[in-house]
Write an enzyme that holds these catalytic residues in place. Structure first.
Site, PDB file in Angstrom:
ATOM      1  N   GLU A  94       0.831  -1.211   0.000  1.00  0.00           N
ATOM      2  CA  GLU A  94       0.000   0.000   0.000  1.00  0.00           C
ATOM      3  C   GLU A  94       0.861   1.254   0.000  1.00  0.00           C
ATOM      4  O   GLU A  94       0.540   2.243  -0.650  1.00  0.00           O
ATOM      5  CB  GLU A  94      -0.937  -0.018   1.204  1.00  0.00           C
ATOM      6  N   GLU A 143      -3.760  -9.221   3.988  1.00  0.00           N
ATOM      7  CA  GLU A 143      -4.486  -8.836   5.204  1.00  0.00           C
ATOM      8  C   GLU A 143      -5.644  -9.778   5.529  1.00  0.00           C
ATOM      9  O   GLU A 143      -5.940 -10.052   6.677  1.00  0.00           O
ATOM     10  CB  GLU A 143      -5.031  -7.417   5.077  1.00  0.00           C
TER      11      GLU A 143
END
Ligand SMILES: C[C@H](O)[C@H](C)C(=O)SCCNC(=O)CCNC(=O)[C@H](O)C(C)(C)COP(=O)([O-])OP(=O)([O-])OC[C@H]1O[C@@H](n2cnc3c(N)ncnc32)[C@H](O)[C@@H]1OP(=O)([O-])[O-]
Length: 711
Positions: free
Chosen positions: A103, A123
């Protein structure tokens, strides 16, 4: 932290430093904020490169910080600030860019990666979703369809995969300097781009949601991932980010996220093994094996040969039955080729040679015996091996629960005998129980544990007791399921409750798959059933259900015979359908034994199956047959299908509440006093008595108690 340096020319280099994976701890995030500011203020700097120390870009947010308050600058505004700067920022990716690490790279204007780098947004495997803009930026860059698959599965790929999605450029040499073109940055700010969606976007999202709900069996995070991507497809970026934030907050505080993060760490804790003798992972030297042998080429032996060969080890595969040997010498190379094709192997597979002569193992360094589960046969093999093999050869058994010490006793070097209990299919299942007896040397345990890791397995060191750890706990679980049938439940009811909890298969479907004769043979070996054993419902002083024995006696061994607790489309069939024969059989059995069927609530089914299993886990810890709850939980998550989002049996006990578990076991034991497995473990009682500490503290408590009891 993050360091700042200048590359030749006008490039500022920011290096993330937080070994071993440069996780985005508070200090690292603060370092990034400070160094980016410094680069912006430096008039001589015209572009910025962010990289990671020690050849690893970044393994994501620092999971160890999740348990405490979030300190330091938050990730989302930090990444937004990087994206907004008016000097080009490039992420130079080596090693890994995962989760928040990817990210961060998506917030940069450019991404360049080493060809061997591993990237992804895992995640969801931690019970979360990409919470630093990944669910909104990734689909804007690679399109909704590709982003849906990556984010809902957490799948990781090498950089060539992402290069094909135009997420990055790939370079093969070490990334020492990166220069970026002078084009406008507007088109490089992903948050400003529209999200490319297919024409049938609504149908795609609906179908994905259905698939995710079916596949995740009650896990929350995959569903939330789809919801975040729905927002990316339909909302402006800012509102999409609000949705991402709300979904992450909900997940973050869920028990499932805590369970999955516990499972992540417990998988690593077990690698730091220790034995009651004091031997441990960091004081025991492992031998590196380059030549091994497998004795017995049945289903398990074949899988073990492939698992070894995939690591590059050369294998002598021995089978004395000509027909079995001929079949294995055809099947095994094909299995190896298929499996090697599926994996990008670091080393070429080892050479496999087939033989019917045990003499041919005289040059190997380690032997794994995988013959039929019969002690007399195993003893015969070990007696032969100890006379044929070179001194110093490790002799291991794949037995699923027989006494390792008895095998060691017939060898010249009992210290070199350990169990290596694989799980079918042995070249696929990740769990390996490494069984040590009182005479097993630290070197033998260390070598087996390391070999397991080389095979890509989660190796867990366990003590030598009947059933070791996994199968010892399975016994009360199966026993309760059979008792519930006697009392009025059906196999479907029990299986549905367990599958609703999250198991891929309920206990009866699982028994049909593995073969009812497996347990039948073990019960015969234990003298619980078989010719000459009285068919009563009390045996060896405790309640006993002859139901599975009688199903076997009827020739119903499960999928392999097309009939078991369910019926199938013929032998080898996979689809279980209820079988009227079973209902008639149960009714007749109850009538014969004067049992009146009652309606049994799902809660009772779940409690009696799971709590009996958990209770045996406490007994195992008490007996020092497992070093800690993490070992038991890793065994059940990786070997027995325990739903990972429930952490493992012992973690689950902590989530339910030890006091509650104790109270329910007392209740069920009161109702079934002839079932010792329901008698609450002393360790469970002691933990409740000291206030039910969290599962992470049990190991310390047990060790203290053990020291005090020895004083
Ligand atoms: C906002 C954002 O959206 C969200 C919310 C997030 O970002 S959530 C986080 C997302 N990131 C992940 O899910 C990546 C998890 N890590 C891995 O997949 C692997 O670690 C690895 C990176 C592929 C390296 O594998 P490895 O085999 O070389 O070494 P290791 O044995 O696994 O790990 C070596 C050591 O590093 C520790 N470790 C690894 N990753 C860590 C992490 N992200 N945080 C903290 N510790 C970590 C690990 O516990 C072990 O510790 P110890 O045992 O030595 O004490």
């Amino acid at each position: 932290m993050a360091t700042y340096s200048r590359l030749p020319g006008s490039v500022a280099l920011i290096t993330l430093q937080n070994p071993p994976v440069n996780a985005l701890s508070a200090a690292v995030r603060q370092g990034i904020v400070d160094t980016v500011q410094r680069a912006l203020k430096d008039p001589k700097v015209t572009s910025v490169v962010i990289c990671g120390q020690n050849g690893k870009f970044c393994g994501g947010a620092d999971i160890r910080e999740f348990a405490g308050p979030m300190l330091g600058p938050p990730l989302v505004p930090m990444i937004h600030a990087i994206e907004a700067v008016d000097k080009p920022v490039a992420a130079a990716i080596e090693g890994v860019a995962l989760g928040g690490g990817l990210e961060l790279a998506l917030g940069c204007h450019y991404r360049i990666a080493h060809s061997k780098a591993l990237l992804g947004l895992p995640e969801v495997t931690l019970g979360l979703l990409p919470g630093a803009g990944g669910s909104q930026r990734l689909p804007r860059l690679i399109g909704l369809t590709a982003a849906l698959d990556l984010i809902t599965t957490g799948r990781q790929h090498d950089s060539s995969f992402f290069s094909s999605l135009h997420l990055l450029c790939v370079c093969s040499q070490s990334i020492s300097s990166v220069c970026v073109s002078g084009q406008s940055l507007d088109s490089r700010r992903l948050s400003t781009l529209p999200c490319p969606c297919p024409p049938d976007v609504d149908s795609l999202l609906d179908k994905t949601m259905v698939k995710v709900r079916q596949r995740s069996r009650g896990a929350l995070a995959p569903v939330a991932c789809v919801q975040a991507l729905m927002a990316a497809a339909s909302l402006p970026y800012t509102q999409g980010m609000e949705k991402e934030r709300d979904l992450l907050t909900t997940l973050f505080n869920s028990g499932q996220a805590r369970a999955l993060q516990y499972a992540f760490f417990s998988q690593r804790v077990v690698g730091k093994w220790s034995l009651p003798s004091g031997a441990s992972w960091d004081n025991s030297a492992a031998r590196t094996i380059s030549k091994a042998a497998v004795i017995g080429l049945g289903t398990m032996g074949r899988g073990i040969v492939v698992a070894l060969a995939l690591t590059g080890i050369s294998v002598v595969a021995v089978e004395t039955q000509e027909k079995q040997l001929a079949e294995a010498s055809q099947v095994v190379p094909a299995m190896l080729q298929r499996e090697a094709g599926r994996r990008s192997l670091a080393t070429p597979p080892g050479v496999i040679s087939f033989s019917s002569n045990l003499q041919d193992v005289c040059e190997v360094e380690l032997v794994i015996e995988a013959v039929f589960e019969d002690m007399s046969l195993k003893l015969q093999v070990f007696r032969h091996l100890t006379s044929v093999c070179r001194p110093g050869t490790l002799l291991c058994s794949n037995t699923s629960g027989l006494d390792i010490d008895r095998l060691a006793a017939v060898t010249q070097s009992p210290g070199l005998v350990v169990g290596m209990h694989f799980f079918a299919p042995a070249h696929v299942m990740k769990l390996l129980e490494v069984v040590y007896g009182p005479r097993s040397s630290p070197e033998a345990v260390a070598t087996a544990m390391q070999l397991g890791k080389r095979m890509g397995k989660v190796s867990v060191a366990v003590g030598n007791c009947p059933g070791f750890v996994g199968n010892r706990m399975l016994k009360p679980y199966l026993e309760q399921a059979n008792f519930l049938l006697e009392e009025g439940a059906t196999p479907q009811q029990v299986d549905e409750v367990l599958e609703e909890f999250g198991f891929p298969m309920g206990v009866f479907r699982m028994s049909d798959l593995s073969g009812l004769d497996v347990g039948w043979r073990i019960r015969k070996e234990a003298g619980l059933t078989g010719p000459g054993v009285e068919s009563t419902r009390t045996r060896q002083g405790r309640r006993y259900s002859p139901l599975p024995d009688q199903v076997c006696e009827a020739g119903r061994l499960g999928q392999k015979t097309g009939r078991g607790w369910y019926q199938y489309d013929g032998p080898g069939g996979r689809v279980a359908r209820s079988d009227h024969w079973v209902n008639i059989f149960l009714e007749a059995y109850r009538a014969e034994h004067g049992l009146v069927a009652r309606s049994i609530a799902p809660e009772e089914i779940l409690e009696r199956c799971l709590y009996a299993l958990i209770n045996e886990g406490f007994n195992i810890l008490q007996d020092a047959m497992a070093a800690g709850p993490e070992d038991i939980d890793a065994i059940y998550v990786f070997g027995y299908g325990w739903p990972r989002h429930h952490g493992g049996p012992m973690f689950h006990a902590g989530q339910v509440g030890l006091g509650r578990i104790l109270e329910r076991l007392q209740h069920h034991h009161h109702n079934h006093p002839d079932v010792p497995h329901l008698k609450p473990s002393t360790l469970l009682r002691r933990l409740v008595a000291v206030g039910s500490p969290p599962v992470q503290k049990w190991r310390e408590f047990i060790n203290k108690e053990r020291v005090h009891s020895q004083l």
